[in-house]
Design a protein around this motif. Structure first.
Motif, mmCIF file in Angstrom:
data_model
loop_
_atom_site.group_PDB
_atom_site.id
_atom_site.type_symbol
_atom_site.label_atom_id
_atom_site.label_comp_id
_atom_site.label_asym_id
_atom_site.label_seq_id
_atom_site.Cartn_x
_atom_site.Cartn_y
_atom_site.Cartn_z
ATOM 1 N N ILE A 183 3.286 2.762 9.316
ATOM 2 C CA ILE A 183 2.539 2.748 8.091
ATOM 3 C C ILE A 183 3.692 3.050 7.044
ATOM 4 O O ILE A 183 3.897 2.376 6.046
ATOM 5 N N VAL A 184 4.733 4.044 7.121
ATOM 6 C CA VAL A 184 5.786 4.335 6.306
ATOM 7 C C VAL A 184 6.639 3.046 6.298
ATOM 8 O O VAL A 184 7.114 2.700 5.175
ATOM 9 N N ALA A 185 7.012 2.547 7.510
ATOM 10 C CA ALA A 185 7.805 1.288 7.579
ATOM 11 C C ALA A 185 7.436 0.269 6.760
ATOM 12 O O ALA A 185 8.018 -0.472 5.725
ATOM 13 N N GLU A 186 6.098 0.129 6.659
ATOM 14 C CA GLU A 186 5.294 -1.127 6.023
ATOM 15 C C GLU A 186 5.322 -0.800 4.229
ATOM 16 O O GLU A 186 5.732 -1.456 3.591
ATOM 17 N N TYR A 187 5.013 0.465 4.228
ATOM 18 C CA TYR A 187 5.173 0.883 2.556
ATOM 19 C C TYR A 187 6.744 0.679 1.995
ATOM 20 O O TYR A 187 7.020 0.598 0.857
ATOM 21 N N LEU A 211 2.298 -2.597 -2.208
ATOM 22 C CA LEU A 211 1.073 -2.119 -1.446
ATOM 23 C C LEU A 211 0.953 -0.888 -1.435
ATOM 24 O O LEU A 211 -0.152 -0.222 -1.697
ATOM 25 N N PHE A 212 2.271 -0.122 -1.505
ATOM 26 C CA PHE A 212 2.132 1.421 -1.541
ATOM 27 C C PHE A 212 1.266 1.984 -2.887
ATOM 28 O O PHE A 212 0.398 2.502 -2.889
ATOM 29 N N VAL A 213 1.878 1.305 -3.952
ATOM 30 C CA VAL A 213 1.349 1.581 -5.205
ATOM 31 C C VAL A 213 -0.273 1.346 -5.147
ATOM 32 O O VAL A 213 -1.173 2.149 -5.816
ATOM 33 N N SER A 214 -0.532 0.283 -4.733
ATOM 34 C CA SER A 214 -1.957 -0.167 -4.848
ATOM 35 C C SER A 214 -2.876 0.784 -3.885
ATOM 36 O O SER A 214 -3.876 1.242 -4.443
ATOM 37 N N ASP A 215 -2.435 1.147 -2.729
ATOM 38 C CA ASP A 215 -3.190 2.131 -1.881
ATOM 39 C C ASP A 215 -3.238 3.356 -2.644
ATOM 40 O O ASP A 215 -4.280 3.956 -2.455
ATOM 41 N N PHE A 216 -2.047 4.002 -3.134
ATOM 42 C CA PHE A 216 -1.958 5.360 -3.595
ATOM 43 C C PHE A 216 -2.784 5.100 -4.743
ATOM 44 O O PHE A 216 -3.723 6.357 -4.920
ATOM 45 N N TYR A 251 9.991 5.358 0.466
ATOM 46 C CA TYR A 251 9.970 5.520 1.947
ATOM 47 C C TYR A 251 11.313 5.014 2.336
ATOM 48 O O TYR A 251 11.587 5.174 3.812
ATOM 49 N N ASP A 252 11.882 3.869 1.628
ATOM 50 C CA ASP A 252 13.019 3.543 2.334
ATOM 51 C C ASP A 252 14.164 4.444 2.900
ATOM 52 O O ASP A 252 15.044 3.977 3.348
ATOM 53 N N LEU A 253 14.302 5.569 2.405
ATOM 54 C CA LEU A 253 15.087 6.578 2.591
ATOM 55 C C LEU A 253 14.933 7.312 3.908
ATOM 56 O O LEU A 253 15.685 8.211 4.383
ATOM 57 N N ILE A 254 13.748 7.315 4.391
ATOM 58 C CA ILE A 254 13.522 8.233 5.792
ATOM 59 C C ILE A 254 13.024 7.090 6.683
ATOM 60 O O ILE A 254 12.838 7.665 7.929
ATOM 61 N N ASP A 270 -5.732 3.680 -5.778
ATOM 62 C CA ASP A 270 -6.998 3.714 -5.380
ATOM 63 C C ASP A 270 -7.535 5.093 -4.970
ATOM 64 O O ASP A 270 -8.542 5.604 -5.517
ATOM 65 N N THR A 271 -6.579 5.758 -4.133
ATOM 66 C CA THR A 271 -7.011 7.155 -3.468
ATOM 67 C C THR A 271 -6.806 8.032 -4.547
ATOM 68 O O THR A 271 -7.765 9.102 -4.872
ATOM 69 N N PHE A 272 -5.557 8.000 -5.344
ATOM 70 C CA PHE A 272 -5.636 9.060 -6.294
ATOM 71 C C PHE A 272 -6.406 8.896 -7.473
ATOM 72 O O PHE A 272 -6.872 9.995 -7.897
ATOM 73 N N ASN A 273 -6.714 7.833 -7.863
ATOM 74 C CA ASN A 273 -7.930 7.561 -8.897
ATOM 75 C C ASN A 273 -9.146 8.348 -8.349
ATOM 76 O O ASN A 273 -9.714 8.945 -9.276
#
Length: 172
Positions: free
Chosen positions: A108-112, A118-123, A1-4, A125-128
């Motif tokens: 949210i994108v800025a936070e990630y 945090l992004f990996v953790s949130d993603f 996300y750091d590139l957008i 859980d949802t992906f699993n």
């Protein structure tokens, strides 16, 4: 996300998040050799030697409109016939205005972008949950694009999908 997203922290001003982001340009990727894959609009960042964070990639970076839609709002800027996005990422050009920021998701994108853990953790859980339970279209939903039911029977109502999400018409 750091590139957008621009700025130097999740608490950067909205102006920094918008104007401080690297520029992305619209492009069309033609798939002449791959008939099963339609041509599509993409966003390209021609990077020279700064194509990745390590600065060791000459290839341009490519993002889909779904990626860019996390930080830019395309509503009202999609050509109904061609599905081309009629606004730019950072700098207005060729009589096209800058796309407005995506008010619901840019923070949210800025936070990630500044907290990959945090992004990996949130993603994760949802992906699993998605791959272990599976999802189907909820049978009594008025809009099947908005309501999903997991195989275990729990109902999920994701954020509405924009009717203007650009897709490329079939090439002739």
């Amino acid at each position: 996300y750091d590139l957008i997203v621009g700025g130097n922290s999740p608490s950067s001003s909205l102006n920094d998040k918008i104007l401080g982001a690297p520029n992305w340009n619209r492009d069309i990727r033609r798939n002449r050799d791959l008939a099963a894959i339609p041509d599509r609009f993409v966003w390209v960042r021609n990077s020279g030697r700064s194509g990745d964070r390590n600065g060791d990639n000459d290839d341009p970076l490519i993002m889909l409109s779904s990626d860019i839609a996390l930080v830019r709002d395309f509503d009202g800027f999609v050509d109904e016939e061609t599905k081309e996005i009629e606004c730019t990422f950072v700098r207005p050009e060729n009589n096209r205005p800058r796309c407005p920021h995506a008010a619901q998701t840019i923070d949210i994108v800025a936070e990630y972008s500044y907290d990959n853990d945090l992004f990996v953790s949130d993603f994760r859980d949802t992906f699993n949950q998605m791959i272990t339970t599976g999802y189907e279209i909820f049978p009594n939903c008025a809009d099947p694009n908005k309501c999903l039911v997991s195989v275990d029977g729990s109902v999920s109502t994701p954020a509405p999908i924009s009717p203007n999400m650009p897709t490329m018409p079939p090439s002739s």
